[in-house]
Design an enzyme around this catalytic site. Sequence first.
Site: not given
Length: 388
Positions: A111, A196
């Site tokens: 992530y 992101e």
Amino acid sequence: MNIHEYQAKEFFKRYRIPIPNGIVAGTPEEAADAAFKLETQRVVVKAQVKAGGRGKGGGVKVVPPKEASAAAAAMFESGIKTHQTGGKALPVRQVLVEEGVEFESGADEYYLAIILDRSAEKPVVMASAEGGMDIEAVPEEKILKMHFDVSTGVWAFEARNLGLELGLAPRAAGAFARVVVALGKLFVEEDASLAEINPLIVKPEGTALAIDAKLNFDDSAMFRHKKTALLEDLGDMLDSEKKARELDLAYIPLDEGNIGCIVNGAGLAMATMDVIQAVGGAPANFLDVGGGASKEKVTEAIKIVLSDSKVKTIFINIFGGIMRCDVIAEGMVAAAQELGLKLPLVVRLAGNKAAEGKEILNKSGLSLITANDMRDGAEKAVKAAAEA
Ligand code: GDP
Ligand code: MN
């Protein structure tokens, strides 16, 4: 302002963040074509909706190329519902067809995100080895955070250390670091508010690939990025919402209710909503005319509110500050005359130039219902709507 995954990946390409080969398709036939052109064993068909969790909601399908058309057709037909879409399915107008990537689920998924940390007045890189799942579900201690300065960007050595801290082998940490540095550059140069990648695939041999992409931008900076501003997909917006945007007015349509509300300021909007509900009514929408609206803008605002057929009465609740009550009153009179307004108009003016505003309304000959305060106005609006 936010954009679709495929658009975010175009930014990634420009900043040399590696992404899988992919083609956007607007019909099942185009999806079939795209899958064929990619010349690969497996393709991924991804619904382009602005919501996370598409994978679990049927919006991401890994299939052999000949099944791409059917996978796309299913998404176009029924839309995509995820835990982020508030119980309803979002329409799908485009799918991204990508080359299927082989990776070890869990092990290779990371992530990576950058957001603005307001309290630190700096962007912060957030990274975790628990990629591929909702970041909300990842325990805080498994997320590493690293602030950086907008004037220098992320230093390569810092990014590499972050990779090592995540447990990446030296080569892999290098590949990871290049993505972090590039994402930092993109974040600053493009005035993003969120960037992101979940999951970012990082393999031990030292390759990195952004499987997913999400970019949000700072609305207040969009004047510097005219091309970016044009990317916004307004397909899900009502005409009235588009019109309000054009005029730089904040307009919020609600699903139920019959009172159109024109207010100034978000705080007053919420207070108005509460008071209307407290006296047994329901607002149909809110239009915030903000600080410096002109008479013409006020006229347009009233037209927007009236374009909602649920509206049975309009409650104008203005606390004059920068926004002068007399300007609001002039706009109301102009709109009422131009539109031959039939609906009852309940007006509460307070603050800057309230007396002048009331006088304009009184002299206008319009049948307005004036209110002494907010509660009185809300009660009168609820009553007028019920009788209309
Ligand atoms: P999201 O669910 O909206 O965040 O969409 P993602 O783009 O993150 O895709 C969801 C999941 O699908 C990912 O976490 C992966 O596990 C899987 N996925 C997406 N692309 C590929 C691919 O090319 N190969 C494989 N094996 N899995 C993929
Ligand atoms: Mn994702």
